[in-house]
Design a protein around this motif. Structure first.
Motif, PDB file in Angstrom:
ATOM      1  N   SER A 186       0.855  -1.188   0.000  1.00  0.00           N
ATOM      2  CA  SER A 186       0.000   0.000   0.000  1.00  0.00           C
ATOM      3  C   SER A 186       0.885   1.229   0.000  1.00  0.00           C
ATOM      4  CB  SER A 186      -0.897   0.017   1.241  1.00  0.00           C
ATOM      5  OG  SER A 186      -1.791  -1.049   1.207  1.00  0.00           O
ATOM      6  N   ARG A 187       0.462   2.231  -0.738  1.00  0.00           N
ATOM      7  CA  ARG A 187       1.199   3.491  -0.772  1.00  0.00           C
ATOM      8  C   ARG A 187       0.241   4.630  -0.476  1.00  0.00           C
ATOM      9  NH1 ARG A 187       3.614   0.287  -4.522  1.00  0.00           N
ATOM     10  NH2 ARG A 187       5.856   0.106  -4.354  1.00  0.00           N
ATOM     11  N   THR A 188       0.738   5.610   0.249  1.00  0.00           N
ATOM     12  CA  THR A 188      -0.076   6.777   0.559  1.00  0.00           C
ATOM     13  C   THR A 188      -0.027   7.753  -0.606  1.00  0.00           C
ATOM     14  OG1 THR A 188       1.756   7.989   1.573  1.00  0.00           O
ATOM     15  CG2 THR A 188       0.462   6.541   3.026  1.00  0.00           C
ATOM     16  N   ASP A 189      -0.949   8.693  -0.608  1.00  0.00           N
ATOM     17  CA  ASP A 189      -0.956   9.704  -1.660  1.00  0.00           C
ATOM     18  C   ASP A 189       0.335  10.528  -1.628  1.00  0.00           C
ATOM     19  OD1 ASP A 189      -3.395   8.869  -2.619  1.00  0.00           O
ATOM     20  OD2 ASP A 189      -4.541  10.368  -1.493  1.00  0.00           O
ATOM     21  N   SER A 190       0.887  10.772  -0.438  1.00  0.00           N
ATOM     22  CA  SER A 190       2.132  11.540  -0.364  1.00  0.00           C
ATOM     23  C   SER A 190       3.300  10.756  -0.960  1.00  0.00           C
ATOM     24  CB  SER A 190       2.441  11.956   1.077  1.00  0.00           C
ATOM     25  OG  SER A 190       2.615  10.831   1.900  1.00  0.00           O
ATOM     26  N   GLN A 191       3.294   9.430  -0.808  1.00  0.00           N
ATOM     27  CA  GLN A 191       4.334   8.620  -1.444  1.00  0.00           C
ATOM     28  C   GLN A 191       4.196   8.663  -2.959  1.00  0.00           C
ATOM     29  OE1 GLN A 191       3.371   5.096   0.815  1.00  0.00           O
ATOM     30  NE2 GLN A 191       5.412   5.088   1.739  1.00  0.00           N
ATOM     31  N   ILE A 192       2.968   8.634  -3.453  1.00  0.00           N
ATOM     32  CA  ILE A 192       2.739   8.713  -4.901  1.00  0.00           C
ATOM     33  C   ILE A 192       3.177  10.078  -5.417  1.00  0.00           C
ATOM     34  CG2 ILE A 192       0.962   8.696  -6.698  1.00  0.00           C
ATOM     35  CD1 ILE A 192       1.762   5.906  -5.582  1.00  0.00           C
ATOM     36  N   THR A 193       2.946  11.124  -4.647  1.00  0.00           N
ATOM     37  CA  THR A 193       3.397  12.465  -5.031  1.00  0.00           C
ATOM     38  C   THR A 193       4.919  12.489  -5.141  1.00  0.00           C
ATOM     39  OG1 THR A 193       1.484  13.499  -3.995  1.00  0.00           O
ATOM     40  CG2 THR A 193       3.418  14.899  -4.345  1.00  0.00           C
ATOM     41  N   ALA A 194       5.596  11.839  -4.220  1.00  0.00           N
ATOM     42  CA  ALA A 194       7.062  11.762  -4.275  1.00  0.00           C
ATOM     43  C   ALA A 194       7.521  10.971  -5.494  1.00  0.00           C
ATOM     44  CB  ALA A 194       7.600  11.130  -2.996  1.00  0.00           C
ATOM     45  N   LEU A 195       6.809   9.899  -5.838  1.00  0.00           N
ATOM     46  CA  LEU A 195       7.165   9.127  -7.036  1.00  0.00           C
ATOM     47  C   LEU A 195       6.986   9.971  -8.286  1.00  0.00           C
ATOM     48  CD1 LEU A 195       5.629   5.607  -6.286  1.00  0.00           C
ATOM     49  CD2 LEU A 195       8.012   6.346  -6.073  1.00  0.00           C
ATOM     50  N   ARG A 196       5.913  10.749  -8.334  1.00  0.00           N
ATOM     51  CA  ARG A 196       5.698  11.635  -9.491  1.00  0.00           C
ATOM     52  C   ARG A 196       6.822  12.662  -9.610  1.00  0.00           C
ATOM     53  NH1 ARG A 196      -0.470  11.739  -8.139  1.00  0.00           N
ATOM     54  NH2 ARG A 196      -1.235  10.240  -9.657  1.00  0.00           N
ATOM     55  N   ALA A 197       7.268  13.184  -8.476  1.00  0.00           N
ATOM     56  CA  ALA A 197       8.383  14.148  -8.490  1.00  0.00           C
ATOM     57  C   ALA A 197       9.655  13.482  -9.001  1.00  0.00           C
ATOM     58  CB  ALA A 197       8.595  14.721  -7.092  1.00  0.00           C
TER      59      ALA A 197
END
Length: 67
Positions: A6-17
């Motif tokens: 599971s990944r949080t939205d903040s982790q996904i934001t970091a992946l996008r960055a």
């Protein structure tokens, strides 16, 4: 890798960055070929994680539509 991560939205934001950073480095063209090729492999993996995360959100569109 385990498919039940599971990944949080903040982790996904970091992946996008990180994807943006990889794109910027590729555009600059300063990395030697082996590093640039590895970064593109990593980008593909990160993009897949982000796509799957979006597909698992409640009310998300059909995953086939995300391609």
């Amino acid at each position: 890798m385990c498919a039940n991560i599971s990944r949080t939205d903040s982790q996904i934001t970091a992946l996008r960055a990180e994807i943006v950073r990889i794109d910027d480095a590729a555009e600059a063209g300063l990395d030697p070929f082996p590093i640039a090729a590895r970064e593109q492999q990593r980008r593909a993996h990160l993009t897949d994680i982000v796509r799957r995360h979006g597909a698992q959100q409640p009310g998300a569109a059909d995953p086939k539509d995300l391609r």
